[in-house]
Design a protein around this motif. Structure first.
Motif, PDB file in Angstrom:
ATOM      1  N   ALA A 356      38.833  28.375  84.835  1.00 40.24           N
ATOM      2  CA  ALA A 356      38.357  27.245  84.047  1.00 40.24           C
ATOM      3  C   ALA A 356      39.153  27.073  82.767  1.00 40.24           C
ATOM      4  N   GLY A 357      40.371  27.581  82.749  1.00 40.95           N
ATOM      5  CA  GLY A 357      41.189  27.476  81.552  1.00 40.95           C
ATOM      6  C   GLY A 357      41.547  26.053  81.180  1.00 40.95           C
ATOM      7  N   ASP A 358      41.399  25.133  82.110  1.00 37.82           N
ATOM      8  CA  ASP A 358      41.651  23.722  81.814  1.00 37.82           C
ATOM      9  C   ASP A 358      40.443  23.030  81.199  1.00 37.82           C
ATOM     10  N   ARG A 359      39.307  23.741  81.119  1.00 38.52           N
ATOM     11  CA  ARG A 359      38.066  23.112  80.666  1.00 38.52           C
ATOM     12  C   ARG A 359      37.420  23.797  79.479  1.00 38.52           C
ATOM     13  N   ILE A 360      37.570  25.108  79.352  1.00 40.18           N
ATOM     14  CA  ILE A 360      36.893  25.850  78.289  1.00 40.18           C
ATOM     15  C   ILE A 360      37.839  26.915  77.734  1.00 40.18           C
ATOM     16  N   GLY A 361      37.412  27.588  76.664  1.00 40.21           N
ATOM     17  CA  GLY A 361      38.117  28.766  76.174  1.00 40.21           C
ATOM     18  C   GLY A 361      38.967  28.558  74.946  1.00 40.21           C
ATOM     19  N   THR A 362      39.326  27.314  74.641  1.00 35.44           N
ATOM     20  CA  THR A 362      40.102  27.003  73.442  1.00 35.44           C
ATOM     21  C   THR A 362      39.643  25.659  72.889  1.00 35.44           C
ATOM     22  N   LEU A 363      40.027  25.378  71.654  1.00 32.70           N
ATOM     23  CA  LEU A 363      39.816  24.056  71.083  1.00 32.70           C
ATOM     24  C   LEU A 363      41.097  23.266  71.279  1.00 32.70           C
ATOM     25  N   GLU A 364      41.125  22.469  72.336  1.00 29.73           N
ATOM     26  CA  GLU A 364      42.277  21.634  72.659  1.00 29.73           C
ATOM     27  C   GLU A 364      41.790  20.323  73.253  1.00 29.73           C
ATOM     28  N   PRO A 365      42.523  19.234  73.036  1.00 34.25           N
ATOM     29  CA  PRO A 365      42.109  17.947  73.596  1.00 34.25           C
ATOM     30  C   PRO A 365      41.947  18.013  75.114  1.00 34.25           C
ATOM     31  N   GLY A 366      40.880  17.375  75.592  1.00 34.91           N
ATOM     32  CA  GLY A 366      40.590  17.325  77.016  1.00 34.91           C
ATOM     33  C   GLY A 366      39.616  18.372  77.494  1.00 34.91           C
ATOM     34  N   LYS A 367      39.394  19.407  76.698  1.00 32.69           N
ATOM     35  CA  LYS A 367      38.480  20.465  77.112  1.00 32.69           C
ATOM     36  C   LYS A 367      37.056  20.147  76.653  1.00 32.69           C
ATOM     37  N   PHE A 368      36.085  20.779  77.331  1.00 30.42           N
ATOM     38  CA  PHE A 368      34.699  20.605  76.919  1.00 30.42           C
ATOM     39  C   PHE A 368      34.532  21.048  75.461  1.00 30.42           C
ATOM     40  N   ALA A 369      33.722  20.307  74.744  1.00 33.54           N
ATOM     41  CA  ALA A 369      33.477  20.624  73.338  1.00 33.54           C
ATOM     42  C   ALA A 369      32.423  21.714  73.224  1.00 33.54           C
ATOM     43  N   ASP A 370      32.790  22.917  73.719  1.00 34.28           N
ATOM     44  CA  ASP A 370      31.959  24.122  73.602  1.00 34.28           C
ATOM     45  C   ASP A 370      32.444  24.854  72.359  1.00 34.28           C
ATOM     46  N   MET A 371      31.687  24.752  71.281  1.00 38.83           N
ATOM     47  CA  MET A 371      32.210  25.137  69.970  1.00 38.83           C
ATOM     48  C   MET A 371      31.156  25.875  69.152  1.00 38.83           C
ATOM     49  N   VAL A 372      31.640  26.664  68.219  1.00 39.39           N
ATOM     50  CA  VAL A 372      30.777  27.475  67.358  1.00 39.39           C
ATOM     51  C   VAL A 372      31.214  27.297  65.914  1.00 39.39           C
ATOM     52  N   LEU A 373      30.251  27.171  65.025  1.00 45.31           N
ATOM     53  CA  LEU A 373      30.516  27.209  63.591  1.00 45.31           C
ATOM     54  C   LEU A 373      29.994  28.532  63.036  1.00 45.31           C
ATOM     55  N   VAL A 374      30.913  29.333  62.499  1.00 42.74           N
ATOM     56  CA  VAL A 374      30.622  30.665  61.981  1.00 42.74           C
ATOM     57  C   VAL A 374      30.571  30.604  60.458  1.00 42.74           C
ATOM     58  N   ASP A 375      29.458  31.004  59.884  1.00 43.78           N
ATOM     59  CA  ASP A 375      29.271  30.985  58.430  1.00 43.78           C
ATOM     60  C   ASP A 375      30.147  32.055  57.782  1.00 43.78           C
ATOM     61  N   VAL A 376      31.016  31.626  56.880  1.00 44.76           N
ATOM     62  CA  VAL A 376      31.866  32.590  56.162  1.00 44.76           C
ATOM     63  C   VAL A 376      31.591  32.521  54.660  1.00 44.76           C
ATOM     64  N   GLN A 377      30.345  32.223  54.303  1.00 47.45           N
ATOM     65  CA  GLN A 377      29.935  32.172  52.903  1.00 47.45           C
ATOM     66  C   GLN A 377      29.046  33.355  52.538  1.00 47.45           C
ATOM     67  N   ARG A 378      29.210  34.456  53.221  1.00 47.49           N
ATOM     68  CA  ARG A 378      28.344  35.614  53.037  1.00 47.49           C
ATOM     69  C   ARG A 378      29.113  36.765  52.387  1.00 47.49           C
ATOM     70  N   ALA A 379      28.385  37.747  51.915  1.00 46.81           N
ATOM     71  CA  ALA A 379      29.021  38.837  51.162  1.00 46.81           C
ATOM     72  C   ALA A 379      30.083  39.549  51.975  1.00 46.81           C
ATOM     73  N   HIS A 380      29.835  39.728  53.284  1.00 48.01           N
ATOM     74  CA  HIS A 380      30.810  40.452  54.099  1.00 48.01           C
ATOM     75  C   HIS A 380      31.955  39.565  54.569  1.00 48.01           C
ATOM     76  N   ALA A 381      31.988  38.299  54.102  1.00 51.79           N
ATOM     77  CA  ALA A 381      33.029  37.363  54.541  1.00 51.79           C
ATOM     78  C   ALA A 381      33.991  36.978  53.425  1.00 51.79           C
ATOM     79  N   VAL A 382      33.828  37.544  52.241  1.00 54.07           N
ATOM     80  CA  VAL A 382      34.705  37.170  51.128  1.00 54.07           C
ATOM     81  C   VAL A 382      35.391  38.403  50.553  1.00 54.07           C
TER      82      VAL A 382
END
Length: 440
Positions: A356-382
């Protein structure tokens, strides 16, 4: 009508593509469930008024959803039930509990809890091997993720009360019913070379080949398994599977802990994928897979959690961190597995293993928008100097703020959007005395 259904902007974008592209400030546009553009913020600014919805990703890393290529989500019912045993003795107790507790309804319940745990931690696709695959699909859809699954092959009477004679027809029917579904990757799933005869291993592969399906099997997890298969068939596990003609690019092998050099070369030659399950392998005392050697040989290595009954949680971030760190210590080589290699195991290489490398696994045009937003505003992220380093070594599952499946927001502010999880959690808690009694 808007040109774009969704734009996510102002994020640090980790594409996880083959070039490991990172955009310091930017995002994506989404149309009809697929990524239309991956752009920097300047380019996105001119497009925002053409979107139905704009999400501000400030203070977050935007990345593809993680891909777990070996799991038994329904076994979340038995989390922490069987402890301090090696695999073979452990399995006998596990199967006793499963036989007493599992039916279609309890499997769906356990799978809902297992999939919820994963989706809330940023996993959007799971390869799941379990006794009732239709209920596995139902649970995945209730929660909001993609699943690779299919008919189990197991020679003894199974925990699903079925026998080997009925399994081929079950597998065929499953594939027929789900082959066209975008959210299901169909497979046949023989348990292992020590529980499935050569004829039935081959039959499961024939069915998979006839339909272009995946083939998923436990392989070379322990020394005892290797010895058992060697004694029965005169060959080690990987040589046995290769001799039967079962290894190719659609074959996904769970564990692959105990391999010699020739077996690694066989995997490289055939294109079969090896799923690294570091948490389960460590906890059961099974050993440490030769991941640097597999990678050096050109074998595709992906990442899995196994079940919550063997690892006690389904935390892909812990698996990811161990995949990057464990082998440095084991080999005394600080470059044994790079951060880019580790992240690829959990993203694009997992997608490729599922065909399914043509559909998922990366953020690239044409692939399903399966995406995650990871919070990097925390003490262990700075401070944050390099986003991929942060994802691999510092991110926790609790950092996942939002998750999207084909552009649909399935996690918002750390909460599922399709399902109220309070009910399933209460049901599982109510079952605990019955589950504990199953192995008494």
């Amino acid at each position: 009508m808007s040109e774009f259904d969704l734009i996510i902007e102002n994020a640090i974008v980790v594409t996880a593509d083959a070039d490991n592209r990172v955009i310091e400030k930017g995002g994506v546009t989404v149309s009809n469930g697929r990524i239309a553009h991956v752009l920097d913020q300047n380019a996105l600014e001119a497009m925002k008024d053409r979107a139905g919805r704009v999400v501000d990703g400030s203070g977050h890393i935007l990345m593809p959803g993680l891909i777990n290529t070996h799991c038994h989500a329904g076994d979340s019912l038995f989390r922490g039930l069987v402890e301090n045993l090696p695999l073979e003795a452990w399995l006998q107790t596990v199967w006793k509990a499963e036989a007493a507790i599992l039916d279609p309804e309890t499997t769906r319940l356990g799978s809902v809890v297992g999939f919820a745990e994963q989706l809330l931690s940023g996993v959007t696709t799971v390869m799941d091997m379990f006794w009732y695959p239709r209920q596995t699909v139902e649970a995945a859809r209730m929660v909001g993720l993609r699943v690779a699954t299919g008919g189990i092959f197991f020679d003894p009477p199974g925990m699903d009360k079925k026998t080997a004679e009925t399994r081929p027809n079950d597998a065929e029917r499953f594939i027929a019913d789900f082959a066209e579904a975008d959210d299901v990757f169909v497979a046949t799933m023989p348990h292992g070379a020590y529980t499935v005869s050569p004829d039935n291993l081959r039959l499961a592969k024939d069915i998979a080949e006839a339909h272009g399906a995946l083939y998923h099997v436990h392989a070379a997890e322990t020394r005892a398994e290797q010895a058992d298969v060697q004694n029965r068939y005169g060959r080690s596990v990987i040589r046995h599977l290769d001799h039967l003609g079962l290894l190719d690019e659609r074959t996904v092998l769970a564990h692959c802990v105990h391999l010699d050099d020739e077996e690694i070369d066989i995997l490289a030659r055939t294109g079969a994928s090896a799923v690294h399950n570091p948490v389960s392998n460590l906890k059961l005392g099974s050993g440490i897979a030769r991941v640097p050697d597999l990678l050096d040989a050109g074998v595709r290595v992906t990442l899995g959690t196994d079940g919550a009954i063997s690892g006690n949680d389904l935390d892909m971030w812990l698996a990811l961190r161990l995949a990057a760190m464990l082998h440095k210590g084991a080999t005394m080589d600080a470059e044994a597995v790079t951060t880019a290699q580790a992240l690829a195991m959990a993203t694009r290489d997992g997608a490729t293993a599922l065909q399914a490398g043509d559909r998922i696994g990366t953020l690239e045009p044409g692939k399903f928008a399966d995406m995650v937003l990871v919070d990097v505003q925390r003490a262990h992220a700075v401070p944050l100097f390099e986003p991929v380093t942060h994802l691999v070594y510092s991110t926790n599952k609790s950092d996942i703020a939002h998750v999207f499946l084909a552009g649909e927001q399935v996690v918002r502010d750390g909460q599922l959007t399709r399902l109220d999880l309070a009910g399933p959690i209460a049901e599982v808690q109510a079952m605990a005395p019955q589950i504990a009694a199953s192995i008494a």
